[in-house]
Write a protein that holds these residues in place. Structure first.
Motif, PDB file in Angstrom:
ATOM      1  N   ARG A  40       0.836  -0.889  -0.081  1.00 53.52           N
ATOM      2  CA  ARG A  40       0.038   0.016   0.127  1.00 53.52           C
ATOM      3  C   ARG A  40       0.770   1.363   0.016  1.00 53.52           C
ATOM      4  NH1 ARG A  40      -3.939  -0.007   4.916  1.00 53.52           N
ATOM      5  NH2 ARG A  40      -4.438   1.856   3.744  1.00 53.52           N
ATOM      6  N   SER A  41       2.215   1.164   0.362  1.00 51.18           N
ATOM      7  CA  SER A  41       3.046   2.223   0.589  1.00 51.18           C
ATOM      8  C   SER A  41       4.057   2.579  -0.449  1.00 51.18           C
ATOM      9  CB  SER A  41       3.700   2.415   1.901  1.00 51.18           C
ATOM     10  OG  SER A  41       4.336   1.072   2.006  1.00 51.18           O
ATOM     11  N   ARG A  42       4.162   1.395  -1.214  1.00 47.37           N
ATOM     12  CA  ARG A  42       5.463   1.639  -2.215  1.00 47.37           C
ATOM     13  C   ARG A  42       5.352   3.091  -3.128  1.00 47.37           C
ATOM     14  NH1 ARG A  42       5.190  -3.167  -4.286  1.00 47.37           N
ATOM     15  NH2 ARG A  42       6.840  -4.210  -2.943  1.00 47.37           N
ATOM     16  N   GLY A  43       4.047   3.308  -3.505  1.00 52.10           N
ATOM     17  CA  GLY A  43       3.944   4.449  -4.332  1.00 52.10           C
ATOM     18  C   GLY A  43       4.600   5.698  -3.710  1.00 52.10           C
ATOM     19  N   GLN A  44       4.068   5.740  -2.244  1.00 51.95           N
ATOM     20  CA  GLN A  44       4.487   6.871  -1.337  1.00 51.95           C
ATOM     21  C   GLN A  44       6.156   6.939  -1.410  1.00 51.95           C
ATOM     22  OE1 GLN A  44       1.649   5.155  -0.456  1.00 51.95           O
ATOM     23  NE2 GLN A  44       0.244   6.715   0.059  1.00 51.95           N
ATOM     24  N   PHE A  45       6.683   5.776  -0.886  1.00 53.77           N
ATOM     25  CA  PHE A  45       8.326   5.892  -0.915  1.00 53.77           C
ATOM     26  C   PHE A  45       8.831   6.290  -2.250  1.00 53.77           C
ATOM     27  CE2 PHE A  45       7.324   2.546   2.774  1.00 53.77           C
ATOM     28  CZ  PHE A  45       8.104   3.364   3.591  1.00 53.77           C
ATOM     29  N   GLU A  46       8.119   5.654  -3.255  1.00 55.12           N
ATOM     30  CA  GLU A  46       8.743   6.110  -4.634  1.00 55.12           C
ATOM     31  C   GLU A  46       8.737   7.617  -4.836  1.00 55.12           C
ATOM     32  OE1 GLU A  46      10.641   5.125  -7.065  1.00 55.12           O
ATOM     33  OE2 GLU A  46      11.021   2.953  -6.175  1.00 55.12           O
ATOM     34  N   ARG A  47       7.802   8.061  -4.449  1.00 58.99           N
ATOM     35  CA  ARG A  47       7.537   9.649  -4.707  1.00 58.99           C
ATOM     36  C   ARG A  47       8.569  10.255  -4.029  1.00 58.99           C
ATOM     37  NH1 ARG A  47       2.108  11.582  -3.057  1.00 58.99           N
ATOM     38  NH2 ARG A  47       2.867  13.496  -4.007  1.00 58.99           N
ATOM     39  N   ALA A  48       8.762   9.805  -2.624  1.00 54.65           N
ATOM     40  CA  ALA A  48       9.629  10.585  -1.834  1.00 54.65           C
ATOM     41  C   ALA A  48      10.895  10.427  -2.206  1.00 54.65           C
ATOM     42  CB  ALA A  48       9.500   9.939  -0.261  1.00 54.65           C
ATOM     43  N   VAL A  49      11.492   9.240  -2.687  1.00 51.89           N
ATOM     44  CA  VAL A  49      12.652   9.253  -3.036  1.00 51.89           C
ATOM     45  C   VAL A  49      12.912   9.765  -4.182  1.00 51.89           C
ATOM     46  CG1 VAL A  49      13.280   7.221  -1.495  1.00 51.89           C
ATOM     47  CG2 VAL A  49      12.490   6.746  -3.899  1.00 51.89           C
ATOM     48  N   THR A  50      12.051  10.095  -5.079  1.00 50.76           N
ATOM     49  CA  THR A  50      12.127  10.855  -6.243  1.00 50.76           C
ATOM     50  C   THR A  50      12.500  12.060  -6.151  1.00 50.76           C
ATOM     51  OG1 THR A  50      10.890   8.820  -7.651  1.00 50.76           O
ATOM     52  CG2 THR A  50      11.289  11.125  -8.572  1.00 50.76           C
ATOM     53  N   LYS A  51      11.482  12.742  -5.092  1.00 54.32           N
ATOM     54  CA  LYS A  51      11.495  14.072  -4.790  1.00 54.32           C
ATOM     55  C   LYS A  51      12.859  14.522  -4.064  1.00 54.32           C
ATOM     56  CE  LYS A  51       9.388  18.251  -5.067  1.00 54.32           C
ATOM     57  NZ  LYS A  51       9.210  18.488  -6.392  1.00 54.32           N
ATOM     58  N   TYR A  52      13.440  13.419  -3.053  1.00 47.76           N
ATOM     59  CA  TYR A  52      14.614  13.858  -2.426  1.00 47.76           C
ATOM     60  C   TYR A  52      15.482  12.592  -2.693  1.00 47.76           C
ATOM     61  CZ  TYR A  52      11.818  17.215  -0.055  1.00 47.76           C
ATOM     62  OH  TYR A  52      11.044  18.422   0.288  1.00 47.76           O
ATOM     63  N   PRO A  53      16.227  12.462  -3.953  1.00 49.89           N
ATOM     64  CA  PRO A  53      16.954  11.170  -4.145  1.00 49.89           C
ATOM     65  C   PRO A  53      18.274  11.111  -3.363  1.00 49.89           C
ATOM     66  CG  PRO A  53      17.236  13.032  -5.743  1.00 49.89           C
ATOM     67  CD  PRO A  53      15.930  13.398  -5.038  1.00 49.89           C
ATOM     68  N   THR A  54      18.574  11.975  -2.474  1.00 49.07           N
ATOM     69  CA  THR A  54      19.708  12.102  -1.812  1.00 49.07           C
ATOM     70  C   THR A  54      19.398  11.929  -0.142  1.00 49.07           C
ATOM     71  OG1 THR A  54      20.051  14.468  -1.736  1.00 49.07           O
ATOM     72  CG2 THR A  54      21.162  13.345  -3.481  1.00 49.07           C
TER      73      THR A  54
END
Length: 586
Positions: A40-54
């Motif tokens: 249920r949360s993979r989408g949120q994680f992906e958005r977060a690491v895409t926005k803040y990749p470092t």
């Protein structure tokens, strides 16, 4: 409970939609995502690491959630995406734990070699980190546990392995250094007390003491640095106070590390500097200056490929930075990689010219400035790299763009004059530009060319042409200002004033004083707001560059008198003409 969590996520998503750089909302979103289950949360994680990749903690939370669900293949993909980009001790420790757990079922010898390789890979990246002690101690503890069996490693090999790791660790200025030194002393004493007291400890103590002294200095330089903050772009027009403070603190640290006070070998110093720059760019990812500085460092120490990688990453993080793109193109040109440099110019023009792409968010004037500058520099690069014919093709292409300003025509004309030595082509280009642009600055460039050619009469004709056109343009702007309430006329007249000054200076050089006086009167009639009178007119007539025919006191007095006379003349004009001045002039 699940519904409540979903409501929280919806609220956080709403905050993010209103402010895409809301660090608090993103942090809370990742925190809640950990409670929802990975499916249920993979989408949120992906958005977060895409926005803040470092952001290492976001990657760590994501990988932990995948591991909890035993999605090992997903975990390994995440490691490949983040480990070498984030330079994080915590991420590497998580990776090492994963490797050790995964290899438990393998034979001891194979397991030990693979785990040791993993530790060495981690240390190759973050050995010089101020907080790297946990990796060093984990490595030592692992070797202690997994090399004690005489059937696997003989005693001499075990001692050599441990000694090498210890001796590498005790020269790193890091938190926890004292504890590692004490463990090393105990290790040497337990191994061979006589050898320890006579050779090993006396030989390594000075290195430890030097590292400890550097650690104390180094730790002071780290104070105030927000190493775990979330990177966010600068404002369009300025750098905020907090960001500026972080830049200054990192610059101070980088300056200290550059001094190499520990007298490291070139290889070790390069690694420490590379790590420091890498970690600096995690949080200051949107400061182009630091990307350029990092790339220059790698270039200075002979790491051109790493310099290229830094530039690539910097442009990817800051696609809207024209100066960083030009620095990258210049770097490639200097290396002789001309086609690659050409591709960088093309990519920059595509980014900024695209009407619907990410570069389309700029205001119209800013967009035109960037596109024109890129075309100008692309043309000049093409001339240097491929010859004047290629440069002309860039000019022809630029002329078809609605985003290009008069600067492109002036640059092309002057290139033809100075490089091709063809004054006729240069004049034709200027004339072509005059049909499109009514800008005093452009006219002044044209005048500059004619003066180079010593064509006095043609220069006078050009001055008269462009000043007549300027008068028409000023009248048009005045009508527009009446409708809009703006003051574009005033701005334009200030530009035209410079053109008048050039005309007057030209006649002072090539004509006679009667002509100069008449031009001064015409200028004052055309631009009453900049009119000069009395001594101020004489001062302006006879100044040359930064040489003034008066003292600073005389200049200030003349300015005050000129302002008062100008105000008086305007009042008199408003009162019914010159007769209104009467005898009060004295």
């Amino acid at each position: 409970v699940e519904e409540k969590k979903d409501e929280v996520v919806i609220a956080l998503e709403k905050r993010i939609s209103e402010n895409e750089w809301d660090a608090d909302a993103w942090t809370k979103l990742v925190s809640y995502a950990q409670k929802l289950g990975i499916d249920r949360s993979r989408g949120q994680f992906e958005r977060a690491v895409t926005k803040y990749p470092t952001c290492a903690r976001f990657w760590l939370a994501y990988a932990s959630a995948e591991l909890k669900a035993k999605n090992n293949s997903h975990v390994e993909k995440l490691f490949r995406r983040c480990l070498l980009e984030c330079h994080s001790v915590d991420l590497w420790r998580f990776y090492l734990h994963y490797v050790k757990e995964k290899l438990k079922s393998k034979e001891n010898t194979i397991q030990r070699e693979e785990v040791m390789r993993a530790f060495e890979t981690a240390l190759d990246d973050v050995a010089q980190d101020l907080d790297s002690a946990p990796i060093w101690t984990d490595y030592i503890a692992y070797l202690n546990r997994n090399t004690s069996d005489a059937n696997i490693v003989d005693r001499g090999t075990r001692i050599t392995l441990l000694r090498k790791v210890y001796q590498r660790a005790i020269v790193v200025p890091m938190n926890g250094l004292e504890g590692i030194w004490k463990h090393y002393e105990a290790f040497e004493n337990e191994t061979d007390k006589l050898l320890a007291q006579e050779r090993m400890i006396p030989m390594n103590a000075p290195k430890f003491h030097a590292a400890r002294a550097v650690y104390r200095e180094r730790k002071q330089r780290y104070e105030g640095i927000a190493r775990t903050g979330l990177a966010r772009p600068m404002a369009q027009d300025a750098m905020g106070d907090d960001l500026m403070r972080q830049v200054k603190l990192w610059k101070r640290l980088l300056g200290y590390e550059r001094s190499n006070s520990q007298r490291l070998s070139k290889e070790e110093w390069n690694k420490r500097m590379g790590l420091t720059y890498g970690q600096c760019l995690l949080n200051l990812r949107y400061v182009p200056d630091l990307w350029h500085e990092a790339a220059l460092f790698h270039q200075e120490v002979g790491q051109s490929e790493e310099s290229e990688r830094v530039y690539e990453a910097g442009v990817k993080a800051n696609p809207g930075s024209v100066v960083l793109r030009l620095a990258f193109a210049s770097f490639m040109e200097e290396r002789g990689q001309l086609e690659e440099a050409n591709g960088l110019y093309e990519a920059a023009l595509e980014y900024f010219s695209d009407a619907e792409g990410p570069g389309a968010t700029q205001d119209a004037e800013s967009k035109k400035s960037r596109v024109t500058l890129l075309y100008v520099q692309y043309m000049l690069f093409s001339r240097r790299a491929f010859g004047v014919d290629r440069a002309r093709k860039v000019f022809i292409r630029a002329g078809k763009s609605p985003l290009v300003t008069h600067h492109m025509y002036a640059a092309s004309a002057m290139m033809e004059y100075f490089v091709s030595k063809d004054a006729r082509v240069a004049r034709n280009i200027f004339e072509l530009g005059l049909k499109k642009f009514n800008e005093p600055e452009y006219a002044r460039k044209y005048v500059e060319l004619l003066m180079h050619l010593n064509e006095d009469n043609n220069t006078r004709v050009l001055f008269e042409r462009v000043l007549n056109r300027a008068k028409e343009r000023a009248a048009e702007l005045a009508r527009q200002d009446e409708e809009t309430g703006e003051d574009e006329t005033r701005k334009y007249e200030m530009d035209v004033a410079g053109l008048w000054e050039d005309f007057i200076a030209f006649e002072a050089l090539c004509g006679d004083m009667n002509v100069v006086s008449k031009l001064e009167e015409r200028r004052d009639d055309a631009l009453p707001s900049t009119a000069q009178s009395g001594l101020m007119r004489v001062i302006c007539r006879f100044r040359y560059g930064d040489l003034w025919p008066c003292t600073s006191a005389e200049l200030e007095t003349a300015r005050v008198v000129a302002r008062e006379e100008s105000a008086f003349a305007q009042q008199a004009g408003a009162g019914g003409g010159a007769g209104g001045a009467g005898g009060d002039a004295t």
